[in-house]
Write a protein that holds these residues in place. Structure first.
Motif, PDB file in Angstrom:
ATOM      1  N   ASP A 166      38.538  66.537  42.688  1.00 55.24           N
ATOM      2  CA  ASP A 166      39.820  66.756  42.249  1.00 55.24           C
ATOM      3  C   ASP A 166      40.509  67.949  43.068  1.00 55.24           C
ATOM      4  OD1 ASP A 166      40.047  64.718  40.596  1.00 55.24           O
ATOM      5  OD2 ASP A 166      39.026  65.945  39.055  1.00 55.24           O
ATOM      6  N   ARG A 186      38.682  69.772  51.350  1.00 56.35           N
ATOM      7  CA  ARG A 186      39.739  69.240  51.094  1.00 56.35           C
ATOM      8  C   ARG A 186      40.023  67.940  52.082  1.00 56.35           C
ATOM      9  NH1 ARG A 186      44.748  68.740  52.450  1.00 56.35           N
ATOM     10  NH2 ARG A 186      46.366  68.646  50.632  1.00 56.35           N
ATOM     11  N   PRO A 244      43.115  69.956  45.320  1.00 51.71           N
ATOM     12  CA  PRO A 244      44.342  69.782  45.532  1.00 51.71           C
ATOM     13  C   PRO A 244      44.594  69.571  46.958  1.00 51.71           C
ATOM     14  CG  PRO A 244      43.965  72.071  45.055  1.00 51.71           C
ATOM     15  CD  PRO A 244      42.498  71.434  44.893  1.00 51.71           C
ATOM     16  N   ASN A 267      39.875  76.269  47.515  1.00 48.53           N
ATOM     17  CA  ASN A 267      40.761  76.681  46.580  1.00 48.53           C
ATOM     18  C   ASN A 267      40.787  75.593  45.576  1.00 48.53           C
ATOM     19  OD1 ASN A 267      42.847  77.264  44.584  1.00 48.53           O
ATOM     20  ND2 ASN A 267      43.923  78.715  46.415  1.00 48.53           N
ATOM     21  N   PHE A 268      40.354  75.667  44.454  1.00 48.80           N
ATOM     22  CA  PHE A 268      40.292  74.536  43.398  1.00 48.80           C
ATOM     23  C   PHE A 268      41.678  74.406  42.726  1.00 48.80           C
ATOM     24  CE2 PHE A 268      35.895  75.198  44.312  1.00 48.80           C
ATOM     25  CZ  PHE A 268      35.430  73.888  43.973  1.00 48.80           C
ATOM     26  N   LYS A 269      42.495  75.372  42.751  1.00 42.91           N
ATOM     27  CA  LYS A 269      43.590  75.165  41.949  1.00 42.91           C
ATOM     28  C   LYS A 269      44.967  74.720  42.787  1.00 42.91           C
ATOM     29  CE  LYS A 269      42.425  79.235  38.802  1.00 42.91           C
ATOM     30  NZ  LYS A 269      41.523  78.326  38.329  1.00 42.91           N
ATOM     31  N   GLU A 270      44.999  75.227  43.801  1.00 40.95           N
ATOM     32  CA  GLU A 270      46.446  74.901  44.892  1.00 40.95           C
ATOM     33  C   GLU A 270      46.029  74.845  46.197  1.00 40.95           C
ATOM     34  OE1 GLU A 270      49.396  77.600  43.956  1.00 40.95           O
ATOM     35  OE2 GLU A 270      48.012  79.147  44.879  1.00 40.95           O
TER      36      GLU A 270
END
Length: 173
Positions: free
Chosen positions: A171, A65, A173, A51-54
């Motif tokens: 980047d 992650r 999250p 999940n790139f947003k959260e």
């Protein structure tokens, strides 16, 4: 790492928890997809695991992650060990560790975590005690051991950095 003091004990425990997450993925039903960093990235991207947003609540972080957090800590360790190996004993370990932290990890952490880290660095043992931990007598011996370690860390770090950069994952999250 635990023998280097409180700061390293905390880091060691955090690292172990992240390694356990990765080990669980490797031992899980899709374990074949977690045998290399490249295969993990491909699997997680192809299957929407990342999940790139959260960070989804109540869910184990993705392998990508989790490894990114270890990857960032590896850069801090590289810089700290380099500082320790290239400094002939004039600087305090706490100052060298703090400098490495500010250069590498601080911008990933909240204000509160940065403050806790600053206090924790003060508990680091003197350089001579660090030498004992790595089983050397003096700076000359330490420099050889530390620079060899740093060279290996750099190789691992650069390979992982290239994969994360290529896949636009630095980047997460």
């Amino acid at each position: 790492m635990d023998s280097m003091g409180t700061v390293f004990t905390f880091i060691s425990h955090e690292t172990i928890s992240k390694i356990n997450i990765l080990q669980n993925y490797l031992n899980g039903e899709n374990g074949r997809s977690y045998q290399t960093v490249r295969s993990m990235i491909k699997y997680e991207l192809d299957n929407g695991v990342v999940n790139f947003k959260e960070l989804p609540p109540n869910r184990v972080p993705s392998g990508c992650r989790t490894l990114l957090r270890i990857h960032r800590a590896l850069k801090w360790l590289e810089v700290f060990l380099y500082n320790l190996g290239t400094n002939p004993g004039q600087a305090k370990t706490s100052d060298m560790c703090a400098a490495a932290y500010h250069e590498t990890l601080a911008h990933h952490h909240s204000w509160f975590i940065r403050q806790v880290a600053e206090v924790a660095f003060l508990a680091l043992p003197p350089v001579e005690d660090m030498y004992k931990v790595i089983c050397v007598r003096d700076h000359a011996e330490a420099k050889v051991v530390l620079m060899t370690t740093v060279d290996t860390i750099v190789k691992v770090y650069n390979l992982t950095q290239e994969l994360y950069t290529t896949n636009h994952m630095l980047d997460l999250p």
